[in-house]
Scaffold this active site. Structure first.
Site, PDB file in Angstrom:
ATOM      1  N   ASP A 103       0.866  -1.179   0.000  1.00 46.37           N
ATOM      2  CA  ASP A 103       0.000   0.000   0.000  1.00 46.37           C
ATOM      3  C   ASP A 103       0.903   1.229   0.000  1.00 46.37           C
ATOM      4  O   ASP A 103       1.647   1.462   0.956  1.00 46.37           O
ATOM      5  CB  ASP A 103      -0.908  -0.006   1.234  1.00 46.37           C
ATOM      6  CG  ASP A 103      -2.053   0.982   1.127  1.00 46.37           C
ATOM      7  OD1 ASP A 103      -2.090   1.739   0.135  1.00 46.37           O
ATOM      8  OD2 ASP A 103      -2.912   0.997   2.014  1.00 46.37           O
ATOM      9  N   ASP A 156      -2.681   2.242  -6.208  1.00 41.46           N
ATOM     10  CA  ASP A 156      -1.608   2.267  -5.206  1.00 41.46           C
ATOM     11  C   ASP A 156      -1.621   1.067  -4.270  1.00 41.46           C
ATOM     12  O   ASP A 156      -0.981   1.108  -3.218  1.00 41.46           O
ATOM     13  CB  ASP A 156      -1.709   3.553  -4.383  1.00 41.46           C
ATOM     14  CG  ASP A 156      -3.026   3.646  -3.613  1.00 41.46           C
ATOM     15  OD1 ASP A 156      -4.003   3.023  -4.041  1.00 41.46           O
ATOM     16  OD2 ASP A 156      -3.060   4.347  -2.586  1.00 41.46           O
ATOM     17  N   GLU A 157      -2.284  -0.006  -4.649  1.00 40.65           N
ATOM     18  CA  GLU A 157      -2.453  -1.112  -3.712  1.00 40.65           C
ATOM     19  C   GLU A 157      -2.549  -2.422  -4.478  1.00 40.65           C
ATOM     20  O   GLU A 157      -3.203  -2.505  -5.517  1.00 40.65           O
ATOM     21  CB  GLU A 157      -3.730  -0.870  -2.900  1.00 40.65           C
ATOM     22  CG  GLU A 157      -3.967  -1.823  -1.778  1.00 40.65           C
ATOM     23  CD  GLU A 157      -5.247  -1.493  -1.010  1.00 40.65           C
ATOM     24  OE1 GLU A 157      -5.536  -2.207  -0.045  1.00 40.65           O
ATOM     25  OE2 GLU A 157      -5.963  -0.539  -1.397  1.00 40.65           O
TER      26      GLU A 157
END
Length: 489
Positions: free
Chosen positions: A11, A105-106
């Site tokens: 993350d 983003d993960e």
């Protein structure tokens, strides 16, 4: 459940805001808030400096401004975020073929499937190597969780924030989970959390002790069984490499309710164009067009139309969305509009009837011949000099959004700090420069033009933090975070 912590969850830390700080030297170490800037805007991401004032994602922007009036408020730059995300996903792909992106983003990674790890030591080494590679390639930081299941890996990465790594050894799951809030578990939102609190259950240990039968009685069979399994640390979901999108959609919330039916239709057509742009960028087509309308009273209506076959034709999607709008009463005002396409496919079924109609139209125009067209444009006997010519419409005022990139013919690259009253303020700096000077221009200055985002790291620099080759002083170190503070001025 695995006997080794070989599921990794990455993350990125305050991704949008961190990318903006990396791109704008003058904002490093300062509170930054990214989101919609209108009266109905919502915070997408807040930097850690802004979070100290109580600002968080999903908060109304007006409330954020009250809490942190001196923060920098910027609109998102998704072209930059997507470019950085692609770099990160490429790094994940070197660890394993099984990468499950959840957002820009993960992502989850199955280290065991890629041969990157088979025990705690090798998993820890893979996680640390990934964090170092992300810092080297993007200049940003990410937090990593390692565990024997997806649920625990995600919880671990959250606890590792910012810029950290946490490995949960198999067998220690209940010890870690026990004191955590029930809201930590997937699927436990505010309503379920409040329901459990009224029953005297506030921690994960409370759920484990209550037993499956009691949880089923409280929240139902499916949810109660799943809650009990998660409270014991059980999660056997695999990492899935392909998460096939079911639909593509775009929507806009308006600062002021729209009442003009012509304006509403124009916005729907504009959204349809944007939706098709995303559809084509994904290499897909779809056969069901969906219109979403949120009215002045917050009631939300959806209408859909299924076409004869998949399409990525903007005209087809635009016309279908306009037809759907005809069935919606918008007289009270519209606060949100959205257009989507579902029923996705990897091919396009051409609209033969539309093609035939277009061909007939072209044939009719061609049959008339250019001479006829010219005669129609200027009928004989008309005194053109005597007729008043319409005044040319003034060009629409250019909009300069806070945070967006610009380039000036004399001053080079910069970004918009703000605009209004016919003026635009620009700070001229680059990601690898010192904080730059601020200058103000007329909004229609011909030497000022929109620009594409610059890369976060100087392409010629082999390592983040390396002084630039031209000897520019004040080069900040890359990878700003809690453990690696940035320079600021």
């Amino acid at each position: 459940m695995r006997t080794a912590p070989t599921i990794l969850h990455l993350d990125m830390d305050a991704f949008y805001a961190s990318a903006e700080q990396a791109a704008k030297p003058s904002l490093r170490g300062k509170p930054v808030v990214v989101g919609g800037l209108g009266p109905r805007g919502v915070v997408a991401t807040a930097s850690y400096e802004a979070r100290r004032f109580g600002v968080h994602s999903a908060m109304p922007m007006a409330q954020a401004r009250r809490l942190a009036p001196n923060a920098a408020y910027l609109v998102p730059r998704f072209s930059l975020y997507r470019a950085v995300s692609e770099q990160v996903m490429e790094l994940l792909a070197t660890l394993s073929p099984l990468v499950e992106p959840l957002s820009l983003d993960e992502a989850f990674v199955d280290l065991e499937a890629g041969g990157s790890a088979d025990d705690s030591a090798s998993a820890q080494a893979a996680g640390e190597r990934l964090r170092a590679d992300i810092r080297r390639v993007t200049g940003l930081t990410g937090s990593v969780g390692l565990a024997g299941s997806k649920m625990l890996a995600k919880i671990a990465s959250e606890q590792a924030k910012p810029d950290g790594l946490l490995l949960i050894e198999p067998g220690t799951e209940r010890e870690l989970l026990g004191p955590l809030s029930v809201r930590t578990l997937p699927g436990v939102g505010p309503a379920t959390g409040e329901h459990l609190r009224r029953a005297g259950m506030t921690t994960v240990a409370d759920l484990a002790e209550a037993g499956e039968d009691e949880l089923v009685r409280l929240v139902g069979k499916a949810h109660g069984t799943a809650l009990h399994h998660m409270a014991l640390g059980h999660d056997d979901r695999p990492v899935v490499a392909e998460r096939d999108a079911k639909s593509v959609s775009v929507e806009d919330t308006f600062d002021v309710d729209l009442h003009d039916r012509v304006r509403v239709r124009g916005e729907v057509e504009r959204l349809a164009e944007r939706c098709v742009h995303r559809l084509r960028a994904a290499g897909r087509s779809g056969r069901t067009v969906v219109l979403k309308v949120r009215r002045f009273d917050f009631s939300t209506l959806t209408r859909s139309e299924t076409l004869r076959g998949p399409t990525d034709d903007p005209a087809v999607v635009r016309e279908a969305a306009a037809r759907l709008l005809e069935s919606v009463d918008t007289t009270g005002g519209v606060r949100l509009l959205g257009v989507g396409v579902s029923g996705l496919a990897d091919y396009t079924q051409e609209d033969l009837f539309a093609q035939a109609a277009a061909g007939e139209h072209e044939g009719e125009a061609g049959a008339a011949g250019p001479g006829v067209a010219e005669a129609s444009a200027a009928p004989q006997g008309r005194n053109e000099a005597a007729e008043p010519k319409p005044e040319p419409e003034p060009p629409a005022e250019r909009r300069w959004l806070a945070g967006h990139d610009v380039r000036h013919a004399r001053y080079g690259a910069g970004w918009v700090q703000g605009s209004g009253l016919g003026r635009v303020t620009v700070r001229f700096e680059e990601p690898w420069s010192q904080p730059g000077r601020v200058r103000t221009f007329a909004v229609d200055d011909p030497e000022l033009t929109p620009a594409e985002p610059l890369p976060l790291l100087r392409p010629s620099s082999p390592e983040p933090g390396t002084p630039p080759r031209d000897g520019l002083p004040g080069q900040p170190g890359a990878g700003c975070g809690a453990k690696t503070p940035c320079q600021s001025s």
